[in-house]
Design a protein around this motif. Structure first.
Motif, PDB file in Angstrom:
ATOM      1  N   ILE A 257      11.679  -2.579   0.814  1.00 52.15           N
ATOM      2  CA  ILE A 257      10.359  -2.846  -0.055  1.00 52.15           C
ATOM      3  C   ILE A 257      10.837  -3.867  -1.179  1.00 52.15           C
ATOM      4  CG2 ILE A 257      11.123  -1.220  -2.107  1.00 52.15           C
ATOM      5  CD1 ILE A 257       8.002  -0.415  -2.124  1.00 52.15           C
ATOM      6  N   TYR A 258      11.862  -4.095  -1.384  1.00 51.59           N
ATOM      7  CA  TYR A 258      12.409  -5.236  -2.127  1.00 51.59           C
ATOM      8  C   TYR A 258      12.204  -6.598  -1.628  1.00 51.59           C
ATOM      9  CZ  TYR A 258      13.889  -2.043  -5.712  1.00 51.59           C
ATOM     10  OH  TYR A 258      13.903  -1.019  -6.777  1.00 51.59           O
ATOM     11  N   LEU A 259      12.505  -6.579  -0.502  1.00 52.50           N
ATOM     12  CA  LEU A 259      12.194  -7.718   0.451  1.00 52.50           C
ATOM     13  C   LEU A 259      10.841  -7.929   0.401  1.00 52.50           C
ATOM     14  CD1 LEU A 259      14.062  -9.503   2.451  1.00 52.50           C
ATOM     15  CD2 LEU A 259      13.396  -8.107   4.334  1.00 52.50           C
ATOM     16  N   GLY A 260       9.953  -7.138   0.578  1.00 50.26           N
ATOM     17  CA  GLY A 260       8.484  -7.351   0.530  1.00 50.26           C
ATOM     18  C   GLY A 260       8.201  -8.036  -0.903  1.00 50.26           C
ATOM     19  N   TYR A 261       8.536  -7.583  -1.826  1.00 50.14           N
ATOM     20  CA  TYR A 261       8.539  -8.146  -3.233  1.00 50.14           C
ATOM     21  C   TYR A 261       8.707  -9.604  -3.415  1.00 50.14           C
ATOM     22  CZ  TYR A 261       7.772  -3.350  -4.883  1.00 50.14           C
ATOM     23  OH  TYR A 261       7.433  -2.118  -5.080  1.00 50.14           O
ATOM     24  N   TYR A 262      10.016  -9.657  -2.689  1.00 46.35           N
ATOM     25  CA  TYR A 262      10.681 -11.163  -2.774  1.00 46.35           C
ATOM     26  C   TYR A 262       9.875 -12.261  -1.696  1.00 46.35           C
ATOM     27  CZ  TYR A 262      14.471 -14.395  -3.943  1.00 46.35           C
ATOM     28  OH  TYR A 262      14.924 -15.588  -4.312  1.00 46.35           O
ATOM     29  N   SER A 263       9.484 -11.310  -0.674  1.00 44.88           N
ATOM     30  CA  SER A 263       8.737 -12.533   0.256  1.00 44.88           C
ATOM     31  C   SER A 263       7.430 -12.720  -0.279  1.00 44.88           C
ATOM     32  CB  SER A 263       8.613 -11.582   1.436  1.00 44.88           C
ATOM     33  OG  SER A 263       9.889 -11.286   2.291  1.00 44.88           O
ATOM     34  N   ALA A 264       6.985 -12.077  -1.353  1.00 43.24           N
ATOM     35  CA  ALA A 264       5.676 -12.588  -1.973  1.00 43.24           C
ATOM     36  C   ALA A 264       5.776 -13.615  -2.966  1.00 43.24           C
ATOM     37  CB  ALA A 264       4.985 -11.427  -2.811  1.00 43.24           C
ATOM     38  N   ALA A 265       7.150 -13.569  -3.775  1.00 45.63           N
ATOM     39  CA  ALA A 265       7.386 -14.541  -4.579  1.00 45.63           C
ATOM     40  C   ALA A 265       7.825 -15.770  -4.167  1.00 45.63           C
ATOM     41  CB  ALA A 265       8.535 -14.023  -5.555  1.00 45.63           C
TER      42      ALA A 265
END
Length: 511
Positions: A257-265
């Protein structure tokens, strides 16, 4: 080639890269909502592998095609230019076949042993479908760049992005999940290849017929291309590492899920690269021509103007994104991705530093020193890996952004110093300082405003006016800027008189 040709080429490539980025954002926007943070995290993990294996399959040859085609055409060696094109195509098709097999058979180990995410196996294997189409598209774009037909690059990029978005959305809706998103990318490159072939056959086939060369000459040309492209490909891989080591190590250390957040940034932070890559694409053949003709004055104009164009446009954009990080990420990806705002604030500054490296690298390559960017990037990659390895376990996503920004700042300083050294051009410190001050003043004003989506949209229209006023007061415009504004205004029909009035006002504040 004149400076106006550089600006025209840059403008066209900015349009093409803008289409590419906007298309990329639409793709990510759709996928983030259709897949959710977990699925989008897996997709974010496959995207760097797409880039890495596309670089490996291309063999670093598109910039080599652009350089040698531009050089041979200006020296009226058309047969050599044709030979470069077709030898490059043969090499790239061979490499695409090899690396398609490599990614397909290594994906299970990568997904399970390094990332500990078995659900990434099929999306990673689907990357193999992209390579054959993408490398041939790369051949044509290298040709288009070398003959300065940037409009052809724009057309093929547009077709590619539309195809990717449509096919990916359809396949995800049909239930193919992350694999469908990756296969959609492959189909997008396929339609881009078809568009490239149509453009080539209609406008260039007569000038670039298959050359009459023997096998020995093909080997000689291949060696020449590889001597240029090997440092380029190593630099490109290091560039991918600068971009994506943080993503890889977040995937290794943190939940999906943190990879998802960072992939948005991450893609938002890369927005400034639309401009820097555009300038760099136009600057490489321009610098190559000026260097080949031994025109010191023209080379100096290209170098200083390339940096000024990037600095004038990139700095205020990065400041705005950093200040409005939360509403930006919420608007593009949805409120569930807002945890990515903190790393975005830091990462966008790192990408600002990287934009100047991109321009420096292209100029250095254009004057025949392709190994320099490779060494600088290799050094930066090592630093980035070390910084991320130690900071991510302690500070999470913020640690990743801090690590990457620190590494890009260091390589920016080194690359700009080396660019001015190898070209013999003196840095315009006064012009740079004025632009930096104007951008910082804009940032101070924006920091006092409410951080809402409405205010973000409002400031998109108002900020350029505020920034222009600061530049006018600081005398940050130059005479050549006014000439270019007038020239552009004359082509805008009924708007021409208003553009001319703006130029008259700005002219009173030039340095």
């Amino acid at each position: 080639m004149s400076t106006s040709k550089l600006v025209k080429g840059t403008f066209l490539i900015i349009i093409g890269n803008f289409i590419f980025r906007i298309g990329g954002y639409i793709y990510r926007f759709l996928m983030s909502r259709m897949l959710g943070p977990e699925g989008y995290g897996i997709l974010g993990l496959t995207m760097p592998f797409q880039g890495i294996f596309q670089i490996l399959a291309a063999g670093g040859l598109p910039p080599a095609i652009a350089k040698y085609v531009a050089e041979y055409m200006v020296l009226d060696k058309k047969e050599d230019a044709r030979a470069v094109l077709y030898v490059s195509m043969k090499l790239m098709i061979l490499l695409a076949f090899i690396f398609s097999l490599v990614i397909f058979f290594t994906s299970p180990w990568i997904a399970c042993n390094f990332f500990h995410k078995p659900n990434a196996i099929l999306p990673l294997q689907a990357v193999a479908l992209i390579l054959p189409f993408s490398v041939i598209v790369g051949v044509f774009r290298g040709l288009f760049q070398g003959i300065y037909k940037m409009e052809y690059i724009v057309v093929t990029r547009f077709v590619e992005q539309v195809g990717i978005i449509i096919f990916a959305a359809i396949l995800v809706v049909l239930g193919f999940y992350v694999v469908g998103a990756v296969i959609g990318t492959a189909l997008g490159f396929l339609v881009s290849l078809i568009a490239s072939l149509i453009v080539f056959k209609k406008y260039l086939a007569d000038d670039f017929t298959y050359p009459k060369i023997d096998f020995k000459k093909e080997i000689k040309i291949a060696k020449m291309l590889l001597n240029f492209s090997i440092p380029v490909i190593l630099a490109a891989l290091s560039e991918m590492a600068i971009y994506d080591i943080d993503t890889f190590l977040i995937g290794h250390f943190l939940p999906t899920i943190y990879l998802g957040y960072y992939s948005a940034a991450d893609p938002i932070a890369r927005l400034p690269l639309v401009i820097s890559i555009s300038v760099a694409t136009a600057a490489l053949p321009a610098a190559s021509e000026a260097y080949s003709l031994k025109n010191k004055k023209l080379l100096e104009d290209y170098v200083t103007q390339s940096y000024r164009i990037v600095m004038l446009t990139v700095l205020p954009i990065c400041v705005g994104i950093a200040v409005f990080a939360s509403p930006v990420i919420s608007l593009l990806f949805g409120s569930q991705y807002v945890p990515g705002a903190e790393p975005l604030r830091i990462l966008v500054m790192g990408m600002t530093f990287y934009t100047f490296f991109v321009v420096s690298s292209s100029i250095i390559q254009g004057v025949g020193r392709p190994s320099l960017p490779m060494y600088i990037l290799f050094f930066g990659t090592i630093l980035n890996f070390i910084f991320n390895w130690f900071l991510i376990p302690i500070y999470g996503m913020v640690g990743a952004a801090t690590a990457t920004s620190s590494a890009t700042f260091i390589i920016m300083l080194i690359s700009m110093f080396k660019t001015f050294e190898v070209t013999g051009v003196k840095p315009p410190f006064s012009a740079f300082t004025k632009i930096i001050i104007a951008s910082l003043l804009l940032g101070i004003i924006l920091s006092f405003l409410p951080k809402t989506i409405f205010m973000l949209i409002l400031m998109v229209f108002i900020s350029p006016v505020i920034y222009t006023i600061f530049l006018m007061v600081l005398k940050g415009f130059e005479e050549k800027d006014i000439k270019l504004i007038r020239k552009a205004g004359r082509k805008m029909g009924p708007l021409a008189k208003y553009i001319d009035k703006i130029a008259n006002i700005l002219e009173k504040f030039i340095s």
